[in-house]
Scaffold this active site. Sequence first.
Site, mmCIF file in Angstrom:
data_model
loop_
_atom_site.group_PDB
_atom_site.id
_atom_site.type_symbol
_atom_site.label_atom_id
_atom_site.label_comp_id
_atom_site.label_asym_id
_atom_site.label_seq_id
_atom_site.Cartn_x
_atom_site.Cartn_y
_atom_site.Cartn_z
ATOM 1 N N SER A 10 9.896 -3.406 1.957
ATOM 2 C CA SER A 10 8.707 -2.991 2.710
ATOM 3 C C SER A 10 9.145 -2.592 4.109
ATOM 4 C CB SER A 10 7.709 -4.141 2.796
ATOM 5 O OG SER A 10 6.793 -3.861 3.845
ATOM 6 N N HIS A 35 8.708 0.783 -0.161
ATOM 7 C CA HIS A 35 7.332 0.263 -0.144
ATOM 8 C C HIS A 35 6.722 0.498 1.235
ATOM 9 C CE1 HIS A 35 4.131 -2.476 -1.632
ATOM 10 N NE2 HIS A 35 4.088 -2.938 -0.396
ATOM 11 N N ASP A 37 3.465 0.092 3.552
ATOM 12 C CA ASP A 37 2.226 -0.669 3.717
ATOM 13 C C ASP A 37 1.292 0.050 4.685
ATOM 14 O OD1 ASP A 37 2.530 -3.087 2.103
ATOM 15 O OD2 ASP A 37 4.244 -3.506 3.410
ATOM 16 N N MET A 39 -2.244 0.067 6.489
ATOM 17 C CA MET A 39 -3.298 -0.878 6.887
ATOM 18 C C MET A 39 -4.204 -0.238 7.932
ATOM 19 S SD MET A 39 -1.072 -4.365 7.247
ATOM 20 C CE MET A 39 0.217 -4.789 6.070
ATOM 21 N N HIS A 68 1.282 1.398 -0.665
ATOM 22 C CA HIS A 68 0.321 0.305 -0.856
ATOM 23 C C HIS A 68 -0.807 0.481 0.160
ATOM 24 C CE1 HIS A 68 -0.229 -4.388 -0.537
ATOM 25 N NE2 HIS A 68 -1.311 -3.782 -0.987
ATOM 26 N N MET A 70 -3.997 -0.478 1.969
ATOM 27 C CA MET A 70 -4.896 -1.585 2.330
ATOM 28 C C MET A 70 -5.915 -1.013 3.297
ATOM 29 S SD MET A 70 -1.848 -4.390 2.704
ATOM 30 C CE MET A 70 -0.594 -3.126 2.811
ATOM 31 N N MET A 139 -0.397 -9.839 -5.279
ATOM 32 C CA MET A 139 -0.129 -10.264 -3.898
ATOM 33 C C MET A 139 0.146 -11.767 -3.906
ATOM 34 S SD MET A 139 -0.216 -7.637 -1.935
ATOM 35 C CE MET A 139 0.102 -8.545 -0.412
ATOM 36 N N ASP A 177 4.356 -9.046 -4.238
ATOM 37 C CA ASP A 177 4.471 -8.657 -2.826
ATOM 38 C C ASP A 177 4.030 -9.811 -1.927
ATOM 39 O OD1 ASP A 177 4.458 -7.353 -0.367
ATOM 40 O OD2 ASP A 177 2.889 -5.920 -0.898
HETATM 41 C C1 DX5 Z 1 1.614 -7.636 3.315
HETATM 42 C C2 DX5 Z 1 2.376 -6.449 2.808
HETATM 43 C C3 DX5 Z 1 3.755 -6.765 2.379
HETATM 44 C C4 DX5 Z 1 4.629 -7.329 3.461
HETATM 45 C C5 DX5 Z 1 5.667 -8.181 2.829
HETATM 46 O O1 DX5 Z 1 0.302 -7.268 3.522
HETATM 47 O O2 DX5 Z 1 1.703 -5.872 1.697
HETATM 48 O O3 DX5 Z 1 4.345 -5.651 1.735
HETATM 49 O O4 DX5 Z 1 5.265 -6.339 4.203
HETATM 50 O O5 DX5 Z 1 6.411 -8.794 3.822
HETATM 51 P P1 DX5 Z 1 7.331 -10.071 3.524
HETATM 52 O O6 DX5 Z 1 8.312 -9.678 2.460
HETATM 53 O O7 DX5 Z 1 7.968 -10.329 4.837
HETATM 54 O O8 DX5 Z 1 6.420 -11.166 3.069
HETATM 55 ZN ZN ZN Z 2 2.694 -4.282 0.477
#
Ligand code: DX5
Ligand code: ZN
Length: 221
Positions: A10, A35, A37, A39, A68, A70, A139, A177
């Site tokens: 990620s 990956h 993320d 947000m 991903h 969100m 998750m 994840d």
């Molecule tokens: C959280 C994200 C993850 C996050 C994982 O909302 O979807 O992808 O970056 O980070 P680690 O591996 O540090 O838990």
């Molecule tokens: Zn993620």
Amino acid sequence: MSKPVRIAPSILSADFAKLGEEVRAIDAAGADFIHIDVMDGHFVPNITIGPGVVKALRPHTTKTFDVHLMISPVDPYLEAFANAGADIITIHPEAGAHTHRTVQTIKALGKKAGVVLNPGTPISALDYVMDMVDLILVMSVNPGFGGQSFIDSQLDKIREIRKMIEATGRDIDLQVDGGINLETAPKAIAAGADVLVAGTATFVGGPGEYANNIKKLRGEG
Ligand code: DX5
Ligand code: ZN
């Protein structure tokens, strides 16, 4: 059966001031997916990356862009992420009123579709979309931030979904994840996950360690 374990670093844990360089580094270090993320500060309490950044990163690697989302609403942005170079687009059922329609839209854009279950989201959220999805993401933390602790109760969910995937006979990736590290990765794999997202555990120690970190997460270190 599960496929070989693939690692999806990620980039939330990367140095945002040099994202292109970081993506090239994890590519060279053996990442399978990148990956990303996304947000919005509304669906989750953090704001990260938009389609413009995904587009800017696209020339830096040929690896699969695993995006991903969100964000809520999600439907108005699917095309922008598809055009930006996403290969897999993963959505939360809670982010829109019509999960089935959202998955249909992603497929119609020619992309692989993923559905993600938050720790408190029941497996039944997958009913009636199992015949369309390419990836299911469990998750193992509440979404929003890297560096959180793995929630063990999600292992049962992974085991259940692995059985459901086998029953379909379809080629569906089972991704996990959140909080993946050298202690939790083997548990997630044993439960049936075959794609591990890892932010903190990939980027710890800096670029000189990425290859070693990825290898160890794969169980080869
Ligand atoms: C959280 C994200 C993850 C996050 C994982 O909302 O979807 O992808 O970056 O980070 P680690 O591996 O540090 O838990
Ligand atoms: Zn993620």
